[in-house]
Write a protein that holds these residues in place. Sequence first.
Motif, short mmCIF file in Angstrom:
data_model
loop_
_atom_site.label_atom_id
_atom_site.label_comp_id
_atom_site.label_asym_id
_atom_site.label_seq_id
_atom_site.Cartn_x
_atom_site.Cartn_y
_atom_site.Cartn_z
N LEU A 114 -34.01 -50.84 14.64
CA LEU A 114 -33.85 -49.56 13.63
C LEU A 114 -32.26 -49.41 13.51
CD1 LEU A 114 -36.26 -47.11 14.50
CD2 LEU A 114 -36.68 -48.75 12.84
N GLY A 115 -31.41 -49.91 14.41
CA GLY A 115 -30.02 -49.82 14.37
C GLY A 115 -29.15 -50.93 13.96
N HIS A 116 -30.15 -52.04 13.94
CA HIS A 116 -29.72 -53.26 13.52
C HIS A 116 -28.45 -53.83 14.13
CE1 HIS A 116 -31.87 -52.66 9.81
NE2 HIS A 116 -31.44 -51.71 9.25
N LEU A 117 -28.51 -53.68 15.55
CA LEU A 117 -27.59 -54.13 16.66
C LEU A 117 -28.10 -55.42 17.18
CD1 LEU A 117 -27.07 -50.84 18.79
CD2 LEU A 117 -25.48 -51.92 17.10
N ASP A 118 -27.19 -56.13 17.57
CA ASP A 118 -27.42 -57.50 18.22
C ASP A 118 -28.26 -57.09 19.63
OD1 ASP A 118 -25.09 -57.86 20.74
OD2 ASP A 118 -24.28 -56.99 19.04
N ARG A 119 -28.91 -57.81 20.39
CA ARG A 119 -29.66 -57.76 21.36
C ARG A 119 -28.81 -57.55 22.69
NH1 ARG A 119 -34.70 -56.24 22.55
NH2 ARG A 119 -35.58 -57.49 21.12
N ALA A 120 -27.66 -58.22 22.77
CA ALA A 120 -26.68 -57.87 24.04
C ALA A 120 -26.18 -56.61 23.96
CB ALA A 120 -25.67 -59.14 24.00
N SER A 121 -25.87 -56.05 22.89
CA SER A 121 -25.24 -54.78 22.59
C SER A 121 -26.27 -53.60 23.04
CB SER A 121 -24.40 -54.45 21.28
OG SER A 121 -23.39 -55.34 21.15
#
Length: 349
Positions: free
Chosen positions: A98-105
């Motif tokens: 939903l936040g379109h973040l990369d998995r690591a972050s």
Amino acid sequence: MLIAGAFAAGELAEPVVPAPHLLAPLLAGLVLALAGLVTREVPRGVNQACQAALGILVGSYLSPVSIQRAGADLLPLALVTAVTIMLSLGAAGVMTRLGHLDRASATLGMVAGGSAAVVATARDLDADGRVVALLQYLRVLIVAGSAPLLVQWILMPSATGRLLDADHELGPVVAAHHQGVGLVMLGAVALAGALIGRAVRLPSPVLLGPMLLTAALTAGGVAEGFAPTGSLRTILFTVIGLDIGLRFTRPALGRVVRLLPLAVTCTVTISAACALLAWLLAGVSHIPLADAYLATTPGGINAVLSTAVSTHADISLISSTQSLRLFTMILLAPLLIRLSARRSPRHAG
């Protein structure tokens, strides 16, 4: 001069801000970076030295004696820790989608515990340290702000006492009685741990190597008393916060602000779920509800221990549970990022 100024800002912020020596330097660095007054980051060597010392600090938290005192309650406490880890991973998945973040972050940001160490390793794990800092310190703010109120006004209304400041120590710089010997041990363990971490190819070796070596030395009774404390510990937090703040840009700040509603929702949901776990734990064990709540809060260990001291709670139980989860979270976070990246390549950083 920047570090000294950030240190002073943290001192001034202590009465009103949780984790002041992390948040105040971060905000100071952010303002300086956005205003264009400072265009350079904290030197990498300084950052890595702080990571190694921070690893030693985290490794010293895991005390076998305090874990043994948990006795028959150790199994349900371990189960609660495992469930908390799963909740953190679930929230990271929501932030990724939903936040379109990369998995690591997303994973580092939602790890429930060890905010300073997690933020310090963000760069090494290809995560956006600014996003990780926002998610971690938002959780610290919510936990640190709500735990004393819930315990003193609802769970233990008869407990009255001034909350102690677990971070405000300006005496010795290491825990040993002989400061010189303690500082030599600190440097030796930091260097040896980093070299071992690189040799065995640990993720984030500069942090995890000294952390694991310190835990082994402390558990085996080989050496102790070299963990940073007082003003040295405060300087470590100051440098880490300043390093994150100086890496902010205006586009990055806009992205972080857009994440706030989703981040608050995920953080409050995890906190509420941990409170439910505390209620269940109190029902199946002999642990009072207030103690169970303080033991299962998703991080904010300094604020939690301060609350435990002021309300005369079971400090041994609370510190052992919080420290065990903190240690486990920091150790597993890099491995979880690697595994999730392999399963979901399109979300990899």
